[in-house]
Design a protein around this motif. Structure first.
Motif, PDB file in Angstrom:
ATOM      1  N   UNK A 179       0.840  -1.204   0.000  1.00 42.47           N
ATOM      2  CA  UNK A 179       0.000   0.000   0.000  1.00 42.47           C
ATOM      3  C   UNK A 179       0.875   1.254   0.000  1.00 42.47           C
ATOM      4  N   UNK A 180       1.939   1.228   0.802  1.00 43.44           N
ATOM      5  CA  UNK A 180       2.847   2.381   0.841  1.00 43.44           C
ATOM      6  C   UNK A 180       3.564   2.555  -0.494  1.00 43.44           C
ATOM      7  N   UNK A 181       3.980   1.456  -1.092  1.00 45.21           N
ATOM      8  CA  UNK A 181       4.666   1.536  -2.388  1.00 45.21           C
ATOM      9  C   UNK A 181       3.719   1.971  -3.500  1.00 45.21           C
ATOM     10  N   UNK A 182       2.436   1.682  -3.327  1.00 47.54           N
ATOM     11  CA  UNK A 182       1.449   2.192  -4.276  1.00 47.54           C
ATOM     12  C   UNK A 182       1.404   3.715  -4.195  1.00 47.54           C
ATOM     13  N   UNK A 183       1.453   4.262  -2.974  1.00 44.85           N
ATOM     14  CA  UNK A 183       1.443   5.716  -2.787  1.00 44.85           C
ATOM     15  C   UNK A 183       2.675   6.361  -3.415  1.00 44.85           C
ATOM     16  N   UNK A 184       3.785   5.618  -3.461  1.00 42.81           N
ATOM     17  CA  UNK A 184       5.014   6.125  -4.078  1.00 42.81           C
ATOM     18  C   UNK A 184       4.994   5.982  -5.592  1.00 42.81           C
ATOM     19  N   UNK A 185       4.013   5.251  -6.121  1.00 42.90           N
ATOM     20  CA  UNK A 185       3.910   5.074  -7.562  1.00 42.90           C
ATOM     21  C   UNK A 185       4.671   3.889  -8.115  1.00 42.90           C
ATOM     22  N   UNK A 186       5.269   3.085  -7.216  1.00 42.28           N
ATOM     23  CA  UNK A 186       6.042   1.937  -7.680  1.00 42.28           C
ATOM     24  C   UNK A 186       5.189   0.689  -7.870  1.00 42.28           C
ATOM     25  N   UNK A 187       4.030   0.675  -7.223  1.00 44.99           N
ATOM     26  CA  UNK A 187       3.138  -0.487  -7.264  1.00 44.99           C
ATOM     27  C   UNK A 187       1.745  -0.023  -7.635  1.00 44.99           C
ATOM     28  N   UNK A 188       1.016  -0.872  -8.348  1.00 45.46           N
ATOM     29  CA  UNK A 188      -0.385  -0.566  -8.639  1.00 45.46           C
ATOM     30  C   UNK A 188      -1.242  -1.797  -8.352  1.00 45.46           C
ATOM     31  N   UNK A 189      -2.463  -1.529  -7.899  1.00 46.29           N
ATOM     32  CA  UNK A 189      -3.413  -2.597  -7.618  1.00 46.29           C
ATOM     33  C   UNK A 189      -4.469  -2.614  -8.715  1.00 46.29           C
ATOM     34  N   UNK A 190      -4.735  -3.802  -9.247  1.00 42.56           N
ATOM     35  CA  UNK A 190      -5.741  -3.961 -10.285  1.00 42.56           C
ATOM     36  C   UNK A 190      -6.751  -5.023  -9.863  1.00 42.56           C
ATOM     37  N   UNK A 191      -8.000  -4.770 -10.248  1.00 44.26           N
ATOM     38  CA  UNK A 191      -9.062  -5.724  -9.925  1.00 44.26           C
ATOM     39  C   UNK A 191      -8.769  -7.088 -10.542  1.00 44.26           C
ATOM     40  N   UNK A 192      -8.973  -8.145  -9.765  1.00 37.15           N
ATOM     41  CA  UNK A 192      -8.785  -9.536 -10.199  1.00 37.15           C
ATOM     42  C   UNK A 192      -7.332  -9.875 -10.541  1.00 37.15           C
TER      43      UNK A 192
END
Length: 222
Positions: free
Chosen positions: A52-65
């Motif tokens: 979740x933190x790395x998503x905020x940094x733009x390095x990770x993204x969450x996608x449905x399914x």
């Protein structure tokens, strides 16, 4: 210097971030929480919090399914990130430069020497990551704009892999070193307008080099 105690989540964040920035986990590759937890010898909870933190940094993204994946390297993302950096960092430098002192300049010089030493040892991660960011932040330290600095810190974390690409693959090693020296010289001389404009060119020039390199790669693969 005070001892910093890191939480388990912070340690997991740093471990996953380093693997992404080193290219050990490629853009678009899934980040399986169970596998990461096993590899890092932790439970899934700090791994989930780290992603979740790395998503905020733009390095990770969450996608449905699909779950979490490493963010793709896109030209649009590079444009936006570096243009924001140029805008915000120029403002920080503009506000800071008249208040910088001899200790600040000595710290900046020491960081440049540390970067050169790290690069000579082949330690690209340290040189293009924490040392590069620390050098720039010394020059912004007197701006007294903590919220702007916080945004810049987040952007820099997201841009590290692009900066590393520029330094290691796009021929930016000598350019970055020489431009850091020129920027520091302008700051020492109190040349506010010249320093701010030079900083913008420094950041946007790296963006252009990275985009040209990636475009060339795409053409070769086409």
């Amino acid at each position: 210097m005070a001892i910093q105690h890191k939480t388990r989540t912070q340690l997991v964040v740093e471990a996953i971030r380093e693997r992404i920035l080193k290219g050990e986990i490629a853009p678009g590759e899934p980040l399986r929480q169970a596998a990461l937890a096993e590899a890092l010898e932790v439970s899934r909870i700090p791994v989930r919090e780290a992603l979740v933190q790395l998503e905020a940094e733009g390095l990770v993204q969450f996608e449905a399914h699909k779950g979490a994946t490493v963010s793709e390297l896109s030209l649009e993302q590079i444009d936006e990130a570096f243009e924001l950096r140029a805008l915000l960092e120029a403002e920080l430098l503009r506000r800071s430069i008249g208040h910088l002192n001899a200790d600040d300049f000595a710290r900046a010089e020491a960081l440049m020497a540390d970067m050169d030493a790290a690069l000579s040892k082949g330690d690209m991660i340290t040189a293009t990551g924490e040392l590069n960011i620390a050098f720039h932040n010394v020059l912004y330290a007197r701006a007294e704009r903590p919220q702007t600095q916080e945004l810049v810190d987040a952007l820099n974390k997201n841009c590290q892999r692009f900066v590393r690409l520029h330094i290691s693959l796009a021929g930016g090693l000598d350019i970055a070193s020489n431009e850091h020296k020129e920027l520091l010289t302008l700051c020492k001389a109190g040349e506010k307008t010249k320093a701010v404009n030079f900083l913008k060119r420094h950041i946007l020039g790296a963006r252009d080099d990275i985009k040209a390199f990636l475009s060339k790669q795409e053409q070769q693969l086409a």
